[in-house]
Design a protein around this motif. Structure first.
Motif, PDB file in Angstrom:
ATOM      1  N   GLY A   1      84.574  57.553  44.408  1.00 37.15           N
ATOM      2  CA  GLY A   1      85.899  56.954  44.330  1.00 37.15           C
ATOM      3  C   GLY A   1      85.985  55.661  45.112  1.00 37.15           C
ATOM      4  N   PHE A   2      85.400  55.668  46.311  1.00 38.48           N
ATOM      5  CA  PHE A   2      85.401  54.456  47.134  1.00 38.48           C
ATOM      6  C   PHE A   2      84.666  53.319  46.432  1.00 38.48           C
ATOM      7  N   LEU A   3      83.530  53.621  45.808  1.00 38.95           N
ATOM      8  CA  LEU A   3      82.766  52.582  45.115  1.00 38.95           C
ATOM      9  C   LEU A   3      83.554  52.001  43.941  1.00 38.95           C
ATOM     10  N   TRP A   4      84.279  52.866  43.225  1.00 41.56           N
ATOM     11  CA  TRP A   4      85.115  52.356  42.133  1.00 41.56           C
ATOM     12  C   TRP A   4      86.258  51.494  42.674  1.00 41.56           C
ATOM     13  N   LEU A   5      86.827  51.877  43.805  1.00 38.12           N
ATOM     14  CA  LEU A   5      87.920  51.102  44.385  1.00 38.12           C
ATOM     15  C   LEU A   5      87.470  49.700  44.766  1.00 38.12           C
ATOM     16  N   ILE A   6      86.358  49.591  45.492  1.00 44.00           N
ATOM     17  CA  ILE A   6      85.931  48.264  45.923  1.00 44.00           C
ATOM     18  C   ILE A   6      85.383  47.455  44.753  1.00 44.00           C
ATOM     19  N   ARG A   7      85.046  48.130  43.672  1.00 38.56           N
ATOM     20  CA  ARG A   7      84.611  47.417  42.472  1.00 38.56           C
ATOM     21  C   ARG A   7      85.791  46.786  41.736  1.00 38.56           C
ATOM     22  N   GLY A   8      86.990  47.167  42.118  1.00 39.83           N
ATOM     23  CA  GLY A   8      88.184  46.617  41.482  1.00 39.83           C
ATOM     24  C   GLY A   8      88.732  47.469  40.369  1.00 39.83           C
ATOM     25  N   GLU A   9      88.452  48.779  40.424  1.00 35.67           N
ATOM     26  CA  GLU A   9      88.943  49.727  39.413  1.00 35.67           C
ATOM     27  C   GLU A   9      89.772  50.803  40.121  1.00 35.67           C
ATOM     28  N   PRO A  10      91.014  50.475  40.524  1.00 38.86           N
ATOM     29  CA  PRO A  10      91.802  51.413  41.329  1.00 38.86           C
ATOM     30  C   PRO A  10      92.171  52.701  40.603  1.00 38.86           C
ATOM     31  N   THR A  11      92.369  52.637  39.286  1.00 38.17           N
ATOM     32  CA  THR A  11      92.739  53.849  38.557  1.00 38.17           C
ATOM     33  C   THR A  11      91.595  54.858  38.566  1.00 38.17           C
ATOM     34  N   ILE A  12      90.389  54.387  38.267  1.00 40.94           N
ATOM     35  CA  ILE A  12      89.233  55.279  38.274  1.00 40.94           C
ATOM     36  C   ILE A  12      88.959  55.773  39.690  1.00 40.94           C
ATOM     37  N   GLY A  13      89.015  54.863  40.655  1.00 41.73           N
ATOM     38  CA  GLY A  13      88.755  55.236  42.039  1.00 41.73           C
ATOM     39  C   GLY A  13      89.729  56.277  42.547  1.00 41.73           C
ATOM     40  N   SER A  14      91.014  56.082  42.263  1.00 38.04           N
ATOM     41  CA  SER A  14      92.021  57.051  42.700  1.00 38.04           C
ATOM     42  C   SER A  14      91.825  58.398  42.025  1.00 38.04           C
ATOM     43  N   GLY A  15      91.373  58.371  40.772  1.00 41.17           N
ATOM     44  CA  GLY A  15      91.111  59.626  40.067  1.00 41.17           C
ATOM     45  C   GLY A  15      90.019  60.438  40.742  1.00 41.17           C
ATOM     46  N   TRP A  16      88.955  59.768  41.152  1.00 42.75           N
ATOM     47  CA  TRP A  16      87.880  60.466  41.847  1.00 42.75           C
ATOM     48  C   TRP A  16      88.335  61.012  43.202  1.00 42.75           C
ATOM     49  N   ILE A  17      89.134  60.243  43.903  1.00 48.74           N
ATOM     50  CA  ILE A  17      89.599  60.696  45.221  1.00 48.74           C
ATOM     51  C   ILE A  17      90.563  61.876  45.067  1.00 48.74           C
TER      52      ILE A  17
ATOM     53  N   ARG B   1      90.378  63.991  42.668  1.00 50.79           N
ATOM     54  CA  ARG B   1      89.477  65.090  42.319  1.00 50.79           C
ATOM     55  C   ARG B   1      88.890  65.713  43.584  1.00 50.79           C
ATOM     56  N   ALA B   2      88.489  64.880  44.542  1.00 54.45           N
ATOM     57  CA  ALA B   2      87.945  65.388  45.803  1.00 54.45           C
ATOM     58  C   ALA B   2      88.997  66.192  46.560  1.00 54.45           C
ATOM     59  N   ALA B   3      90.217  65.654  46.627  1.00 48.79           N
ATOM     60  CA  ALA B   3      91.279  66.355  47.354  1.00 48.79           C
ATOM     61  C   ALA B   3      91.579  67.715  46.725  1.00 48.79           C
ATOM     62  N   ARG B   4      91.573  67.791  45.402  1.00 49.22           N
ATOM     63  CA  ARG B   4      91.833  69.065  44.727  1.00 49.22           C
ATOM     64  C   ARG B   4      90.736  70.082  45.034  1.00 49.22           C
ATOM     65  N   LEU B   5      89.481  69.632  44.994  1.00 52.82           N
ATOM     66  CA  LEU B   5      88.381  70.546  45.292  1.00 52.82           C
ATOM     67  C   LEU B   5      88.456  71.085  46.719  1.00 52.82           C
ATOM     68  N   LEU B   6      88.873  70.236  47.647  1.00 54.83           N
ATOM     69  CA  LEU B   6      88.858  70.629  49.058  1.00 54.83           C
ATOM     70  C   LEU B   6      90.022  71.538  49.442  1.00 54.83           C
ATOM     71  N   GLN B   7      90.985  71.708  48.552  1.00 56.55           N
ATOM     72  CA  GLN B   7      92.118  72.596  48.863  1.00 56.55           C
ATOM     73  C   GLN B   7      91.651  74.026  49.107  1.00 56.55           C
ATOM     74  N   ASP B   8      90.597  74.428  48.426  1.00 63.00           N
ATOM     75  CA  ASP B   8      90.123  75.814  48.534  1.00 63.00           C
ATOM     76  C   ASP B   8      88.844  75.934  49.357  1.00 63.00           C
ATOM     77  N   VAL B   9      88.511  74.864  50.101  1.00 63.85           N
ATOM     78  CA  VAL B   9      87.293  74.863  50.904  1.00 63.85           C
ATOM     79  C   VAL B   9      87.673  74.872  52.387  1.00 63.85           C
ATOM     80  N   PRO B  10      87.069  75.758  53.198  1.00 67.13           N
ATOM     81  CA  PRO B  10      87.326  75.716  54.641  1.00 67.13           C
ATOM     82  C   PRO B  10      87.046  74.318  55.192  1.00 67.13           C
ATOM     83  N   GLU B  11      87.801  73.920  56.208  1.00 70.71           N
ATOM     84  CA  GLU B  11      87.696  72.559  56.724  1.00 70.71           C
ATOM     85  C   GLU B  11      86.242  72.241  57.085  1.00 70.71           C
ATOM     86  N   CYS B  12      85.766  71.098  56.565  1.00 70.89           N
ATOM     87  CA  CYS B  12      84.380  70.699  56.760  1.00 70.89           C
ATOM     88  C   CYS B  12      84.318  69.179  56.803  1.00 70.89           C
ATOM     89  N   GLY B  13      83.101  68.640  56.871  1.00 65.83           N
ATOM     90  CA  GLY B  13      82.942  67.194  56.970  1.00 65.83           C
ATOM     91  C   GLY B  13      83.559  66.447  55.806  1.00 65.83           C
TER      92      GLY B  13
END
Length: 549
Positions: free
Chosen positions: A82-98, A100-112
């Motif tokens: 997501g970060f790579l898409w953001l700095i590439r100038g594609e905020p919609t794609i980048g935000s989508g990936w981020i 996606r990460a936030a959704r996955l981490l909702q059910d994961v014990p706190e980690c790195g």
């Protein structure tokens, strides 16, 4: 002999990205790559600037992580993609990936992975001037990094904290935090991609705060770090833009142009923000050289890519003789930000525009606010700019005696920073103050010294807020100095811009032989023996666009 896969892994561990890429590709063709090796291939491709290939491979790695029920590692990869898409100038794609990460981490014990997601939130808070939010996020990141024993994440949190503290105005405290944060980076204890990112953040911070000594030191350190890696396309490109900014200040404009141009080319598909900054630097260089059309095109390109083109575009308007529009553009830009560091370059330009317009009150107010910013941050570049602005404001108000020590101090500070162009501008203004106080000889010497620097740099657009002191005994109203004819004055102006005879002939629609004849007359009338001496005369006597900034 080792098989390609073993060779690839060894090269990857040694940060030999090209060798790793070639060997991983060979192993992939043989059908030998597992998911970790595929991730390494994606990483090597990114280091080499093969951004499309890297992102495609990373998406495949992401799907493999999910298939193996490795949600935490999949989420961390999603953050990075997501970060790579953001700095590439594609905020919609980048935000989508981020997301996606936030959704996955909702059910994961706190980690790195939670920390890396929070790191992006902290970076956004910094960009938006929400320093308290950035500090809260940074401290949470460090606590999480401690629990996970993640030195890369810890360094990222500490750098974020240090930058936030500096931007809040607690500079000494913030610098101490940053010095601590970069120790593990220097020691090679931080993942290479994140280490490069942290180096880049420090370069950007010190350019923004006009801490030119630290900017040079960290740019040199980052260049050494890049040399240690093979083909670090992204970070080498970022370094080139920062190096171009510093070379522009030092007066090495040809080298600055080369670095900025190469960075824009190399990072066109990787980092839109850095490319935008590269075009802005190119706009400044064109403007200072008198190539106003080139400057406008470069500023427009920077604007298209998301970089605020101010104050460069306003100073371009001033160079075009459009003082009122320049003032309006700066007022609009200043209304759009309340961050002191963002306002500083705008205020400096506003002083120059106010001087050109003869608006003493506006010059005084802008210089006063710039002085407050310099007092808060205390960096050498900001202090030098504030002293020059204060001296200029005094000149506009007709207070040459009070302007004199301010401009002398500004010139001394710029020279100590090896900022040749800015030192010459301060000296040109100093000449005006000396002339107003009746010290015509000292004014002539100061003006000649400044003009020599301008001529050496080819600074046809190096316009100061005031015309140079008039020549002692000059002809009356409307007459040209040195007995020059109007056409000879036009030719001399082109010479001061650094133009060759062929270009002068084309610009003035005359033959090269006619240009040569005019030059012979100019040399005879002015009693000069070279084009450089003639250019110096032009700057001294207001024939090289002496108004503006």
């Amino acid at each position: 002999m080792e098989a390609p896969l073993e060779q690839a892994r060894d090269a990857y561990a040694d940060l030999r990205w090209h060798d790793a890429y070639v060997q991983f590709r060979a192993a992939r063709e043989a059908g030998e790559l597992g998911v970790d090796d595929l991730a390494a291939l994606a990483d090597a491709a990114w280091w080499l600037g093969r951004n499309d290939e890297s992102l495609t491979l990373s998406e495949r790695v992401y799907r493999c992580r999910l298939q193996h029920d490795d949600a935490a590692r999949a989420a961390q990869l999603a953050v990075e993609v997501g970060f790579l898409w953001l700095i590439r100038g594609e905020p919609t794609i980048g935000s989508g990936w981020i997301s996606r990460a936030a959704r996955l981490l909702q059910d994961v014990p706190e980690c790195g992975a939670h920390g890396y997601l929070r790191y992006l939130e902290a970076a956004q808070a910094l960009d938006q001037g929400r320093f308290a939010d950035a500090l809260d996020a940074a401290r949470h990141i460090r606590q999480l990094a401690d629990r996970c024993d993640d030195r890369t994440l810890y360094a990222g949190g500490l750098v974020t904290e240090g930058i936030a503290v500096v931007k809040e105005g607690r500079v000494g405290e913030g610098l101490a935090v940053l010095d601590e944060a970069m120790l593990p980076v220097r020691a090679g204890e931080v993942a290479p991609k994140w280490a490069g990112n942290l180096y880049c953040q420090l370069m950007s911070l010190f350019i923004e705060t006009a801490d030119l000594r630290r900017a040079r030191d960290w740019t040199a350190a980052t260049e050494r770090w890049c040399d240690w890696h093979s083909s670090p396309a992204m970070f080498a490109g970022v370094c080139r833009v920062h190096r171009a900014q510093l070379l522009r200040l030092a007066g090495a404009w040809g080298d600055a142009e080369q670095h900025a141009t190469q960075a824009c080319r190399d990072l066109a598909d990787m980092n839109v923000g850095v490319v935008a900054e590269g075009h802005y630097v190119l706009g400044d260089l064109c403007r200072l050289r008198g190539d106003l059309a080139g400057a406008r095109a470069a500023y427009d390109r920077a604007d298209e890519l998301g970089r605020d083109p101010q104050p460069g575009r306003a100073l371009l308007r001033l160079a075009e003789g459009c003082c009122a529009p320049a003032g309006r553009e700066l007022r609009t830009a200043l209304a759009g930000t309340d961050q002191p560091l963002g306002r500083a370059p705008l205020l400096s330009a506003q002083v120059d525009v106010a001087a050109a317009a003869g608006d003493a009150d506006l010059a005084r107010r802008a210089a006063g606010e710039l002085g407050d910013v310099a007092s808060t941050y205390g960096t050498a570049g900001l202090v030098a700019a504030a002293r020059q602005a204060a001296g200029t404001a005094r000149l506009v108000a007709g207070e040459a005696e009070r302007a004199l020590p301010l401009l002398r101090d500004a010139m001394r500070r710029w020279r100590a920073l090896d900022a040749r162009f800015d030192a010459a501008r301060a000296r040109f203004l100093l000449a005006r103050a000396l002339h107003a106080l009746g010290d015509v000889d000292a004014a002539a010497r100061a003006s000649a010294a400044a003009a020599a620097v301008f001529a050496e740099l080819g600074a046809a657009g190096a316009r100061c807020a005031f015309a140079a002191p008039p020549e002692a005994g000059a002809a009356g109203e409307g007459a040209l100095p040195g007995g020059l004819s109007p056409r000879e004055a036009e030719v001399l102006t082109c010479v001061a811009a650094g133009h060759a005879n062929r270009r002068i002939a084309h610009a003035l629609a005359i033959s090269e032989r006619t240009v040569e004849r005019h030059l012979a007359n100019i040399f005879r009338k002015l009693d000069v023996a070279s084009r450089t001496e003639a250019a110096c005369y032009a700057f001294e006597h207001g024939l090289a666009h002496p108004r503006g900034s």
